[in-house]
Motif scaffolding. Structure first.
Motif, PDB file in Angstrom:
ATOM      1  N   ASP A 230      -3.433  -1.938  -1.079  1.00 46.65           N
ATOM      2  CA  ASP A 230      -3.976  -1.831  -2.421  1.00 46.65           C
ATOM      3  C   ASP A 230      -3.723  -3.050  -3.291  1.00 46.65           C
ATOM      4  N   TYR A 231      -2.603  -3.729  -3.090  1.00 48.00           N
ATOM      5  CA  TYR A 231      -2.197  -4.833  -3.944  1.00 48.00           C
ATOM      6  C   TYR A 231      -1.898  -6.058  -3.112  1.00 48.00           C
TER       7      TYR A 231
ATOM      8  N   GLY B  48       0.825  -1.194   0.000  1.00 49.90           N
ATOM      9  CA  GLY B  48       0.000   0.000   0.000  1.00 49.90           C
ATOM     10  C   GLY B  48       0.857   1.240   0.000  1.00 49.90           C
TER      11      GLY B  48
END
Length: 126
Positions: free
Chosen positions: A114-115, A99
């Motif tokens: 986020d990932y 993130g």
């Protein structure tokens, strides 16, 4: 395209060690806050460790503190989680997450990142 790929999982006897790797592509992991989470069958995902991009340091779950170590390998765009003194309760799928805008005081929240990678299986048994 952003990808995080974990590797290094496997089967290990209690007391043994494993080294998990998280390799990034499409992003420079040196710019990101990185965390490891794990999820055992029938249980919720739980945070394991985190390493921040602003020199704020590292964080560990109480259950792994003193046994696991998180570190960066910038030359390989990789983050490593060293698992020592493994216990059967460490059995889980381990995933890394990245993130860019994550408050360090929220490192343990899955929603902050986020990932995500697909995960690597760690099995600890006799």
């Amino acid at each position: 395209q952003v990808q995080l790929v974990e590797s290094g999982g496997g089967s290990m006897q209690p007391g043994g060690s494993l080294r998990l790797s998280c390799v990034g592509s499409g992003l420079n992991l040196r710019d990101y806050n990185i965390a490891w989470f794990r999820q055992a069958p029938g249980k919720a995902r739980e945070p394991v460790a985190a390493l921040w991009n602003n020199n704020s340091g590292t964080r560990y779950a109480d259950s792994v503190k003193g046994r696991f170590t998180i570190a960066r390998d910038p030359a390989k765009n990789m983050v490593v989680l060293q698992l020592n003194s493994l216990k059967p309760e460490d059995t889980a799928v381990y995933s890394c997450a990245a993130g860019l805008y994550v408050g360090f005081n929220r490192w343990f929240l899955s929603s902050a990142y986020d990932y995500w990678g697909q995960g690597t299986q760690v099995t600890v048994s006799s």
